[in-house]
Design a protein around this motif. Sequence first.
Motif, PDB file in Angstrom:
ATOM      1  N   ARG A  83      24.917  30.971  35.162  1.00 66.12           N
ATOM      2  CA  ARG A  83      24.879  31.916  34.147  1.00 66.12           C
ATOM      3  C   ARG A  83      24.050  33.196  34.313  1.00 66.12           C
ATOM      4  NH1 ARG A  83      23.456  26.952  31.260  1.00 66.12           N
ATOM      5  NH2 ARG A  83      25.477  26.044  30.471  1.00 66.12           N
ATOM      6  N   GLU A  84      22.975  33.068  35.588  1.00 71.00           N
ATOM      7  CA  GLU A  84      22.438  34.199  36.175  1.00 71.00           C
ATOM      8  C   GLU A  84      22.574  34.465  37.444  1.00 71.00           C
ATOM      9  OE1 GLU A  84      18.681  34.601  32.868  1.00 71.00           O
ATOM     10  OE2 GLU A  84      18.252  33.330  34.563  1.00 71.00           O
ATOM     11  N   LYS A 309      18.429  39.557  39.119  1.00 66.22           N
ATOM     12  CA  LYS A 309      19.513  38.633  38.244  1.00 66.22           C
ATOM     13  C   LYS A 309      20.332  39.475  37.441  1.00 66.22           C
ATOM     14  CE  LYS A 309      16.180  34.874  38.047  1.00 66.22           C
ATOM     15  NZ  LYS A 309      15.355  33.940  37.093  1.00 66.22           N
ATOM     16  N   ARG A 311      23.153  38.807  33.747  1.00 65.65           N
ATOM     17  CA  ARG A 311      23.755  38.112  32.802  1.00 65.65           C
ATOM     18  C   ARG A 311      25.101  38.358  32.640  1.00 65.65           C
ATOM     19  NH1 ARG A 311      21.039  33.711  31.051  1.00 65.65           N
ATOM     20  NH2 ARG A 311      22.187  33.710  29.309  1.00 65.65           N
ATOM     21  N   ARG A 312      25.825  37.141  32.294  1.00 66.72           N
ATOM     22  CA  ARG A 312      27.495  37.608  32.616  1.00 66.72           C
ATOM     23  C   ARG A 312      27.865  38.113  31.181  1.00 66.72           C
ATOM     24  NH1 ARG A 312      30.252  34.921  36.153  1.00 66.72           N
ATOM     25  NH2 ARG A 312      29.679  33.342  37.500  1.00 66.72           N
ATOM     26  N   GLU A 313      27.081  37.927  29.911  1.00 62.65           N
ATOM     27  CA  GLU A 313      27.451  38.566  28.946  1.00 62.65           C
ATOM     28  C   GLU A 313      27.030  40.166  28.654  1.00 62.65           C
ATOM     29  OE1 GLU A 313      23.769  36.286  27.930  1.00 62.65           O
ATOM     30  OE2 GLU A 313      25.433  36.172  29.237  1.00 62.65           O
ATOM     31  N   SER A 317      22.270  46.154  33.037  1.00 61.89           N
ATOM     32  CA  SER A 317      20.823  45.236  33.183  1.00 61.89           C
ATOM     33  C   SER A 317      19.730  46.447  33.785  1.00 61.89           C
ATOM     34  CB  SER A 317      21.039  44.231  34.132  1.00 61.89           C
ATOM     35  OG  SER A 317      21.996  43.251  33.626  1.00 61.89           O
TER      36      SER A 317
END
Length: 383
Positions: A83-84, A309, A311-313, A317
Amino acid sequence: MLGGCGATPRIAPAAPFAGRRRLRELGIVIGELPTGRWNAITDVPGVRVGHVTRIEGAGPLVPGKGPIRTGVTAILPTEDVVREPVAAARFTLNGNGELTGLGVVDRSGTLEVPILLTDTSNVGRVMNGALSWLLETYPEIGDSVPVPTPVVGETWAAFLHDAEGRHLSDEHVMAALRGAASGPVPEGAVGGGTGMMAYGFKGGIGTASRRLSEEEGGYTIGVLVQANHGRRGQLRVQGVPVGQEIRDLPPHEGRKSKSILIVGATDAPMLPVQLGRLCKRMALGLGRTGAVSMHGSGDLLLFFSNGMKGRREAATSAVQVWNDEQFDRCIQASVEATEEAVLNALCMAETMTGVDGNTAHALPLERLPALFDAHGRALDATR
């Protein structure tokens, strides 16, 4: 030892090592920078390591049955890597080997799966087990998340192991992943390093770390290797030609016993291009132990930063990025930690006998003080 495919695997315990000691416990200190708490890749916050080891049987090789000298090592880059995804890069020093699943690393500079290390013939088995774990752990895979390709690295173990047998199952791989933890990392003939040799001695898994000063952010750089490379005469320990001095304990100099996998990790916020530079510097640390990366070598390096990192959604970033003008300490840390990780693999591996009575002798640690003295070097007895 672990049972067969129908048995419930367990993580091999970190048992006493019958006189084996890490490099610093021998009074040999590599470089200038301080280590992390455990002097291991797990000093990088969030990084976890797990091993499953199979050591079973003795005597003549019976293909498909044994003797078995294999295992799998799992490196989890962060608490939630799917997820990250984390920033990553790779470098091929010599490409006669396999490190699967790096298409995403090459295309996007990100790593979205754990890293697993094993022997050559088990690559397919480990990929399947890793995917089973991923599907079990992340139900969104195949729905909102693409099906990932596991990252699996290999080195050749046939001198000691029934390589044709492919003696790992989904259960073994999943046990290594589920059992991955922070803290001290068992080294030597464990996990993926079980059947491996290095510089004509018993090799396997080794690890080390370096910590930057608080003024430099207090970040950590850690390295883990699966050492199965080099010829006896090449080995150098802190510059001392140990391999040339130890002429007994007959080495196995087989054609395929020359590969190494090197995984670097940091919590410093770094871009993939910066991590690629550190990959190349890890190769310098390997060279300081005497390696020359031969024609038949599979010398494959991967470096990730869980300080960078995504985040997919998230559409964007906001991240900090390491300043290249302050990069020298990171380079030094990568070189030092790699050199020490390789030597820790040799120091911690015990003598092992495998198929057909083939024996890989451990590096005789008790001889090092006299060798160092003969070359005008003194060990630090306070360590």
